[in-house]
Design a protein around this motif. Structure first.
Motif, PDB file in Angstrom:
ATOM      1  N   THR A 127       0.828  -1.133  -0.162  1.00  0.00           N
ATOM      2  CA  THR A 127      -0.030   0.014   0.115  1.00  0.00           C
ATOM      3  C   THR A 127       0.911   1.262   0.021  1.00  0.00           C
ATOM      4  OG1 THR A 127      -0.084   0.114   2.427  1.00  0.00           O
ATOM      5  CG2 THR A 127      -1.996  -1.028   1.217  1.00  0.00           C
ATOM      6  N   SER A 128       0.323   2.202  -0.405  1.00  0.00           N
ATOM      7  CA  SER A 128       1.060   3.623  -0.270  1.00  0.00           C
ATOM      8  C   SER A 128      -0.009   4.701   0.214  1.00  0.00           C
ATOM      9  CB  SER A 128       1.523   3.880  -1.825  1.00  0.00           C
ATOM     10  OG  SER A 128       2.187   5.189  -1.716  1.00  0.00           O
ATOM     11  N   SER A 129       0.540   5.173   1.202  1.00  0.00           N
ATOM     12  CA  SER A 129      -0.422   6.383   1.793  1.00  0.00           C
ATOM     13  C   SER A 129      -0.262   7.732   1.198  1.00  0.00           C
ATOM     14  CB  SER A 129      -0.140   6.373   3.378  1.00  0.00           C
ATOM     15  OG  SER A 129      -0.131   5.020   3.936  1.00  0.00           O
ATOM     16  N   ASP A 130      -0.679   7.635  -0.023  1.00  0.00           N
ATOM     17  CA  ASP A 130      -0.424   8.800  -0.836  1.00  0.00           C
ATOM     18  C   ASP A 130      -1.631   9.830  -0.782  1.00  0.00           C
ATOM     19  OD1 ASP A 130       0.062  11.004  -2.880  1.00  0.00           O
ATOM     20  OD2 ASP A 130       0.889   9.685  -4.238  1.00  0.00           O
ATOM     21  N   GLU A 131      -1.456  10.789  -0.123  1.00  0.00           N
ATOM     22  CA  GLU A 131      -2.828  11.782  -0.122  1.00  0.00           C
ATOM     23  C   GLU A 131      -3.044  12.461  -1.062  1.00  0.00           C
ATOM     24  OE1 GLU A 131      -1.575  13.763   3.694  1.00  0.00           O
ATOM     25  OE2 GLU A 131      -2.191  12.045   4.867  1.00  0.00           O
ATOM     26  N   ASP A 132      -2.239  12.485  -2.140  1.00  0.00           N
ATOM     27  CA  ASP A 132      -2.659  13.137  -3.440  1.00  0.00           C
ATOM     28  C   ASP A 132      -3.381  12.423  -4.334  1.00  0.00           C
ATOM     29  OD1 ASP A 132      -1.233  15.468  -2.464  1.00  0.00           O
ATOM     30  OD2 ASP A 132       0.484  14.759  -3.652  1.00  0.00           O
ATOM     31  N   LYS A 133      -3.527  11.107  -4.139  1.00  0.00           N
ATOM     32  CA  LYS A 133      -4.404  10.042  -4.749  1.00  0.00           C
ATOM     33  C   LYS A 133      -5.500   9.561  -4.219  1.00  0.00           C
ATOM     34  CE  LYS A 133      -0.228   8.357  -7.188  1.00  0.00           C
ATOM     35  NZ  LYS A 133       0.274   9.411  -7.654  1.00  0.00           N
ATOM     36  N   ALA A 134      -6.582   9.158  -4.841  1.00  0.00           N
ATOM     37  CA  ALA A 134      -7.630   8.683  -4.382  1.00  0.00           C
ATOM     38  C   ALA A 134      -7.661   7.454  -3.522  1.00  0.00           C
ATOM     39  CB  ALA A 134      -8.704   8.453  -5.292  1.00  0.00           C
ATOM     40  N   ILE A 135      -8.529   7.297  -2.603  1.00  0.00           N
ATOM     41  CA  ILE A 135      -8.425   5.908  -2.092  1.00  0.00           C
ATOM     42  C   ILE A 135      -8.748   4.932  -3.062  1.00  0.00           C
ATOM     43  CG2 ILE A 135      -9.688   4.427  -0.311  1.00  0.00           C
ATOM     44  CD1 ILE A 135      -9.793   7.116   1.307  1.00  0.00           C
ATOM     45  N   GLY A 136      -8.036   3.448  -3.082  1.00  0.00           N
ATOM     46  CA  GLY A 136      -8.136   2.492  -3.608  1.00  0.00           C
ATOM     47  C   GLY A 136      -7.612   2.709  -5.279  1.00  0.00           C
ATOM     48  N   GLU A 137      -6.847   3.872  -5.620  1.00  0.00           N
ATOM     49  CA  GLU A 137      -6.102   4.005  -6.873  1.00  0.00           C
ATOM     50  C   GLU A 137      -4.925   3.256  -6.691  1.00  0.00           C
ATOM     51  OE1 GLU A 137      -3.900   7.572  -9.199  1.00  0.00           O
ATOM     52  OE2 GLU A 137      -5.227   8.282  -8.231  1.00  0.00           O
ATOM     53  N   ILE A 138      -4.576   2.458  -7.827  1.00  0.00           N
ATOM     54  CA  ILE A 138      -3.502   1.497  -7.991  1.00  0.00           C
ATOM     55  C   ILE A 138      -2.397   2.113  -8.735  1.00  0.00           C
ATOM     56  CG2 ILE A 138      -2.943  -0.862  -8.991  1.00  0.00           C
ATOM     57  CD1 ILE A 138      -5.962  -1.618  -8.191  1.00  0.00           C
ATOM     58  N   THR A 139      -1.292   2.073  -8.546  1.00  0.00           N
ATOM     59  CA  THR A 139      -0.071   2.470  -9.460  1.00  0.00           C
ATOM     60  C   THR A 139       0.968   1.304  -9.390  1.00  0.00           C
ATOM     61  OG1 THR A 139       1.069   3.272  -7.470  1.00  0.00           O
ATOM     62  CG2 THR A 139      -0.364   4.828  -8.712  1.00  0.00           C
ATOM     63  N   VAL A 140       1.515   1.361 -10.724  1.00  0.00           N
ATOM     64  CA  VAL A 140       2.759   0.439 -10.950  1.00  0.00           C
ATOM     65  C   VAL A 140       3.857   1.366 -11.284  1.00  0.00           C
ATOM     66  CG1 VAL A 140       3.675  -1.491 -12.350  1.00  0.00           C
ATOM     67  CG2 VAL A 140       1.242  -1.386 -11.830  1.00  0.00           C
ATOM     68  N   LYS A 141       5.017   1.409 -10.429  1.00  0.00           N
ATOM     69  CA  LYS A 141       6.399   1.990 -10.648  1.00  0.00           C
ATOM     70  C   LYS A 141       7.348   1.184 -10.585  1.00  0.00           C
ATOM     71  CE  LYS A 141       4.253   6.217  -8.505  1.00  0.00           C
ATOM     72  NZ  LYS A 141       4.596   7.353  -7.605  1.00  0.00           N
ATOM     73  N   THR A 142       8.432   1.656 -11.725  1.00  0.00           N
ATOM     74  CA  THR A 142       9.732   0.792 -11.523  1.00  0.00           C
ATOM     75  C   THR A 142      10.503   1.530 -10.432  1.00  0.00           C
ATOM     76  OG1 THR A 142      10.505   2.645 -13.196  1.00  0.00           O
ATOM     77  CG2 THR A 142       9.495   0.563 -14.228  1.00  0.00           C
ATOM     78  N   THR A 143      11.662   0.992 -10.212  1.00  0.00           N
ATOM     79  CA  THR A 143      12.482   1.675  -9.131  1.00  0.00           C
ATOM     80  C   THR A 143      12.604   3.006  -9.489  1.00  0.00           C
ATOM     81  OG1 THR A 143      13.581  -0.271  -8.548  1.00  0.00           O
ATOM     82  CG2 THR A 143      14.577   1.379  -7.839  1.00  0.00           C
ATOM     83  N   ASP A 144      13.128   3.482 -10.593  1.00  0.00           N
ATOM     84  CA  ASP A 144      13.357   4.901 -11.024  1.00  0.00           C
ATOM     85  C   ASP A 144      12.210   5.809 -10.942  1.00  0.00           C
ATOM     86  OD1 ASP A 144      15.963   3.880 -11.614  1.00  0.00           O
ATOM     87  OD2 ASP A 144      15.707   3.807 -13.757  1.00  0.00           O
TER      88      ASP A 144
END
Length: 185
Positions: free
Chosen positions: A66-83
């Motif tokens: 999980t990522s507690s990112d307050e700039d994103k909506a609850i339930g938003e899913i992201t995929v990120k590379t290390t970079d």
């Protein structure tokens, strides 16, 4: 295909939605078989820095959390590379988020590091002390699992699904682990 792939379920099952990565790892481990058989599903829990050797042992690593990112909506899913993960504003609201971010920063300086993908969902509740998921996270469960499967497909894997256990049973296992009855990750 000689590469080794790890899926690491990360999070803290005792803080409600923060356990989502752990539950997804358990779900994957119990219900899917992969071809070729080169995937290890690992309970990363809150191990943080202790996961560092895995980032050097495997060729491809997917961390689900999980990522507690307050700039994103609850339930938003992201995929990120290390970079992408390190280039963005690092979310460090929980101890687990801090350690994952710092582990990736340190490992990125080493000679050998896996290609790492971080699949995160924005949780609703990481404060309540209970082994459970909020209704908003349950509503995102299928999309979270599908995102993980899509990333594994991009790595050249095929899978077969045979449901042996559902989300509610996984929550019960984490709430009531037992060595005697082989209940746990």
């Amino acid at each position: 295909m000689d590469k080794k792939i790890a899926v690491i379920g990360s999070g803290n099952a005792f803080f409600k939605d923060e356990g989502m990565g752990l539950y997804a790892g358990k779900y994957l481990k119990e219900n899917y078989s992969f071809s070729p058989d080169i995937v290890d599903v690992i309970d990363g829990g809150t191990l943080g820095f202790k996961l560092m050797p895995l980032l050097q042992e495997y060729d491809e690593v997917i961390i689900i959390n999980t990522s507690s990112d307050e700039d994103k909506a609850i339930g938003e899913i992201t995929v990120k590379t290390t970079d992408q993960f390190l280039d963005g504003a690092l979310v460090k609201k929980t101890a687990n988020e801090v350690e994952i971010a710092e582990m990736l920063q340190i490992c990125s300086l080493s000679e050998k590091m896996a290609n790492v993908y971080v699949i995160s969902v924005v949780p609703e509740d990481i404060i309540a002390v209970e082994v459970a998921l909020s209704e908003s996270m349950k509503a995102k469960w299928d999309a979270y699992i599908q995102t993980l499967l899509q990333e594994l497909e991009k790595l050249g894997l095929h899978w077969e699904f045979e449901q042996k256990i559902d989300l509610e049973e996984i929550l019960d296992i984490f709430a009531n682990p037992s060595i005697e009855h082989v209940r746990g990750f």
